[in-house]
Design a protein around this motif. Structure first.
Motif, PDB file in Angstrom:
ATOM      1  N   ASP A 181      -3.749  19.155 -49.713  1.00 38.85           N
ATOM      2  CA  ASP A 181      -4.826  18.246 -49.328  1.00 38.85           C
ATOM      3  C   ASP A 181      -4.279  16.843 -49.035  1.00 38.85           C
ATOM      4  O   ASP A 181      -4.757  16.155 -48.126  1.00 38.85           O
ATOM      5  CB  ASP A 181      -5.868  18.155 -50.440  1.00 38.85           C
ATOM      6  CG  ASP A 181      -6.542  19.489 -50.709  1.00 38.85           C
ATOM      7  OD1 ASP A 181      -6.690  20.286 -49.758  1.00 38.85           O
ATOM      8  OD2 ASP A 181      -6.901  19.741 -51.884  1.00 38.85           O
ATOM      9  N   GLN A 190      -2.683  16.921 -45.662  1.00 39.37           N
ATOM     10  CA  GLN A 190      -3.703  16.926 -44.626  1.00 39.37           C
ATOM     11  C   GLN A 190      -4.321  15.538 -44.452  1.00 39.37           C
ATOM     12  O   GLN A 190      -4.596  15.096 -43.330  1.00 39.37           O
ATOM     13  CB  GLN A 190      -4.803  17.948 -44.955  1.00 39.37           C
ATOM     14  CG  GLN A 190      -5.819  18.147 -43.825  1.00 39.37           C
ATOM     15  CD  GLN A 190      -5.145  18.612 -42.539  1.00 39.37           C
ATOM     16  OE1 GLN A 190      -4.418  19.612 -42.531  1.00 39.37           O
ATOM     17  NE2 GLN A 190      -5.360  17.883 -41.452  1.00 39.37           N
ATOM     18  N   THR A 216      -4.348  13.522 -41.034  1.00 40.99           N
ATOM     19  CA  THR A 216      -5.631  13.066 -40.492  1.00 40.99           C
ATOM     20  C   THR A 216      -5.593  11.574 -40.207  1.00 40.99           C
ATOM     21  O   THR A 216      -6.109  11.088 -39.193  1.00 40.99           O
ATOM     22  CB  THR A 216      -6.768  13.387 -41.486  1.00 40.99           C
ATOM     23  OG1 THR A 216      -6.830  14.808 -41.675  1.00 40.99           O
ATOM     24  CG2 THR A 216      -8.099  12.885 -40.960  1.00 40.99           C
TER      25      THR A 216
END
Length: 572
Positions: free
Chosen positions: A521, A524, A528
């Motif tokens: 996470d 990511q 992002t």
């Protein structure tokens, strides 16, 4: 015919008697004597001729060289009849702390006391003087390596008294490399003890000493007045930003080029300038380090002669363990840029652990940085800090720092090199494997000791970025923490040859368990951010196609690292 170049000789007498290569620095004698200053502290980087000049001053004034005017014949000082009459007419005390590099206070005090015992042994003839009392002789014989601090602190003061009575003239005191034990005391943790002892010693020697004619101290740094010079209001301080004696230590460009002509190396002037020019003292530019020039004249090839003459351990430690701001400025310096900062030429050692100003001041005093410009005094009058523009001194210093950064990763050198290769080849699995081994091996090396290893990865990855700059700057333009698109990226590698190499963006994030369940996470979130903030905008604007721009997210959790890219599934 070219004179022989002798390396490492620090005795003026030996150089002159041997007819070895020598650049005439005797104008310093006249400039210093006519200044009339009571006590002079001269700060210059190491290997800048401080010890040789102190030897020159001693042998010019000392009664022990009364019949050695031949040492100065043909030199600048000998052209003045007034100074011919001064030669060999003063008692001189000369000592050096250059080799006082002990690891604890008691050993350091013992070594300093040994030096003073040696001074007394050199003047043992005083015991036979009828000007000495029985009490004087008793004190004289009490000066030993194991003497008490009370006896030691007044030993030079007393010796000046004895010499004055014997010769009828006040004494010149020369102390070379006064700050060497200070630096060791800071690194080894006995600073406060040594400061108390040296403050008392310096006060009795240079301040409350009616038998002192004049004194000179030399060193690399100007240690804070509050530390050891609190009582010396008679001290004239000459730092790297002072105009005084600017050309007395180090070689001017005219002197260097004349030496190259003498040695048949005239065609190397441009490359010598690139490697070794750059020191600036006061308003005088184009000063060269004598050690590098002499070694080049002797050996004829270019390398880091001066930068490799000491361990540079304190400098490396301060940068390696420095905060984000220190590392960012150091990145700029390695990229050939200029940094703007305040400095304070009074080095406060107990501030070196966290003060950027103190660290840049130490690097400036040590010769690794040069002052390009500084604000007018008007800022000071308005109560504002005076800001300086600093840059790496020359190519030799740049090479030294690059080698230092390489050494940071020495324990994990094979894995580090393999990681770089894997990144260039876009081998995600290998990148993860190698990076975790690099992190495990070197993470603690970047710790300050204030937090347990693994809690503050910022220091590690900023050191890692410095490694990228050193290893890849031939192929990439590397920037970090710069504006791009609508935000900031951590590292951008822009290829110098876009036809052969892809552009690379790296984003670093520390795992936040409140917002991210796993390291995947966190990766990511980093990817992002790269996309949402349009970090690639700068690269696209320079004509690099989107499919030639690779983005990587680095997630840190303690010493564990997970890397993912914008096109693949994150690998464990």
């Amino acid at each position: 015919m070219a004179r022989n170049v002798a390396i490492g000789i620090q005795s003026f007498e030996k150089i002159i008697d041997g007819n070895y290569f020598y650049v005439d620095k005797t104008p310093f004698i006249k400039e210093w004597w006519e200044s009339g200053d009571d006590v002079t502290l001269i700060n210059r980087p190491r290997r800048f001729g401080k010890t040789l000049n102190m030897s020159m001053v001693e042998q010019f004034f000392s009664v022990n060289y009364k019949n050695r005017g031949d040492l100065f014949e043909g030199l600048s000082i000998w052209q003045d009849e007034k100074y011919r009459k001064l030669q060999g007419t003063y008692p001189v005390i000369s000592l050096s702390f250059a080799n006082v590099k002990e690891r604890d206070y008691e050993s350091t005090k013992y070594r300093i006391c040994q030096l003073m015992e040696d001074l007394y042994n050199q003047n043992i003839f005083l015991l036979d003087s009828d000007r000495m009392t029985d009490a004087d002789r008793a004190y004289f014989q009490s000066v030993r390596a194991n003497m008490s601090e009370v006896v030691a602190s007044s030993a030079i003061h007393k010796l000046c008294d004895y010499l004055y009575r014997y010769y009828g003239k006040k004494v010149i005191v020369l102390l070379d490399e006064y700050d060497t034990p200070m630096q060791e005391a800071y690194v080894e943790g006995f600073w406060d003890d040594l400061v108390a002892f040296t403050r008392s010693l310096f006060n009795s020697t240079f301040k409350t000493n009616p038998w002192l004619e004049r004194g000179i101290m030399t060193g690399i740094t100007r240690v804070s007045k509050e530390s050891i010079f609190s009582d010396l209001n008679n001290l004239e301080v000459v730092t790297t930003t002072s105009d005084k004696y600017a050309t007395s230590f180090g070689f001017t460009e005219e002197e260097v080029f004349a030496a190259l002509d003498e040695c048949g190396l005239s065609e190397e002037k441009g490359e010598v300038k690139r490697w070794y020019d750059g020191f600036i003292f006061g308003k005088h530019k184009d000063i060269y380090n004598p050690w590098s020039i002499l070694n080049f004249l002797d050996k004829g090839y270019f390398t880091t002669y001066w930068a490799n003459t000491s361990a540079n351990s304190l400098v490396g430690k301060l940068i390696r363990e420095g905060n984000r701001g220190i590392k960012e400025k150091f990145e700029n310096l390695l990229l050939g840029e200029v940094i703007r900062t305040a400095i304070d030429e009074q080095i406060v050692y107990n501030q070196l652990n966290g003060s950027e100003k103190a660290i840049w001041s130490l690097l400036l005093a040590s010769g690794y940085l040069k002052v390009l410009s500084y604000d007018s005094l008007e800022r000071l009058r308005k109560g504002q800090k005076q800001m300086y523009e600093l840059a790496l001194t020359n190519y030799e210093v740049e090479c030294m720092f690059e080698g230092m950064v390489h050494d940071w990763f020495m324990e994990a050198e094979e894995d580090y090199n393999d990681f770089i290769k894997a990144m260039l080849q876009n081998d995600m699995k290998a990148m993860n494997a190698y990076m975790n081994r690099v992190s495990l091996s070197t993470f603690s090396y970047f710790d300050t000791g204030k937090r347990p290893s693994g809690e503050e990865p910022e220091r590690f990855y900023h050191g890692f970025v410095l490694g990228l700059i050193v290893d890849l700057q031939d192929r990439y333009l590397i920037t970090s923490n710069r504006e791009s698109g609508f935000g900031r990226y951590d590292v951008m590698l822009e290829p110098k040859n876009p036809r052969e190499d892809d552009a690379i963006i790296l984003e670093f994030k520390v795992h936040d368990p409140e917002d991210e369940e796993t390291l995947k996470d966190t990766v990511q979130a980093a990817l992002t951010q790269i996309q949402e903030k349009q970090y690639a905008a700068q690269l696209i604007g320079r004509g690099i196609p989107k499919d030639h721009i690779r983005s990587y997210g680095f997630a840190f959790q303690g010493k564990k690292v997970l890397i993912g890219d914008s096109t693949s599934v994150v690998l464990e």
